[in-house]
Design a protein around this motif. Structure first.
Motif, mmCIF file in Angstrom:
data_model
loop_
_atom_site.group_PDB
_atom_site.id
_atom_site.type_symbol
_atom_site.label_atom_id
_atom_site.label_comp_id
_atom_site.label_asym_id
_atom_site.label_seq_id
_atom_site.Cartn_x
_atom_site.Cartn_y
_atom_site.Cartn_z
ATOM 1 N N ARG A 70 2.068 1.911 -3.546
ATOM 2 C CA ARG A 70 0.997 2.465 -4.385
ATOM 3 C C ARG A 70 0.758 3.936 -4.066
ATOM 4 N N CYS A 76 -7.843 5.121 -3.498
ATOM 5 C CA CYS A 76 -8.522 4.375 -2.438
ATOM 6 C C CYS A 76 -9.781 3.683 -2.960
ATOM 7 N N GLN A 110 0.826 -1.203 0.000
ATOM 8 C CA GLN A 110 0.000 0.000 0.000
ATOM 9 C C GLN A 110 0.869 1.265 0.000
ATOM 10 N N ASP A 160 -8.512 0.690 -4.886
ATOM 11 C CA ASP A 160 -7.916 -0.294 -3.982
ATOM 12 C C ASP A 160 -8.529 -0.111 -2.593
ATOM 13 N N LEU A 166 -6.282 -0.494 0.455
ATOM 14 C CA LEU A 166 -5.426 0.666 0.723
ATOM 15 C C LEU A 166 -6.247 1.752 1.404
#
Length: 152
Positions: free
Chosen positions: A18, A110, A15, A113, A116
């Motif tokens: 990313r 967010c 995370q 994902d 995340l």
């Protein structure tokens, strides 16, 4: 008192990687006003080096420092909650280097994902809880000093 939560190191490596794809390195000279209470909260920073003071206007001429932030700390969380306006002001107490994140881009990431997003919101909540605890401690100190006859 609990230890401060450092946002980037609190995120799991996948995370964090990313999120860091959205980071932009910025710097602020000493005494630079980074944002003003009531302004539009459309970004946030993770401080790499230097110190930032959070302040609250008391009146047109006076501000009260409410917290100090340093390396690893999250600067700005109002981007996450409506009405997306800064609750405090922030000024560079010393030269500051930071990672800057565009809030809209982070929110899109967010949504793409959700894991995340969940981890990020949980970590921001931990940061807020820690800052609330610090503020409570400062208020209690001020109250005790006032009760002993000291100045506020």
């Amino acid at each position: 008192m609990t230890k401060a939560i450092k946002l980037l190191t609190a995120l799991p490596p996948a995370q964090r990687e990313r999120l860091m794809t959205l980071a932009r390195e910025v710097s602020f000279p000493e005494d630079a006003r980074i944002f003003e209470a009531g302004g539009t909260a459309d970004r946030f920073w993770v401080i790499r080096s230097g110190a930032v003071s959070l302040d609250q206007p008391v009146n047109d001429l006076r501000r009260v420092t409410v917290a100090g932030l340093g390396a690893g700390d999250l600067l700005g969380w109002s981007w996450l909650f409506p009405p997306h306006e800064w609750d405090f002001g922030a000024v560079a107490f010393s030269p500051v280097r930071a990672y800057e994140f565009d809030a809209a881009a982070v929110l899109r990431l967010c949504e793409e994902d959700p894991q995340l997003g969940l981890v990020l919101v949980r970590n921001v909540a931990e940061v807020l809880a820690h800052r609330l605890e610090m503020t409570r401690g400062k208020l209690m100190e001020q109250y005790a000093m006032h009760r002993r006859g000291g100045a506020l």
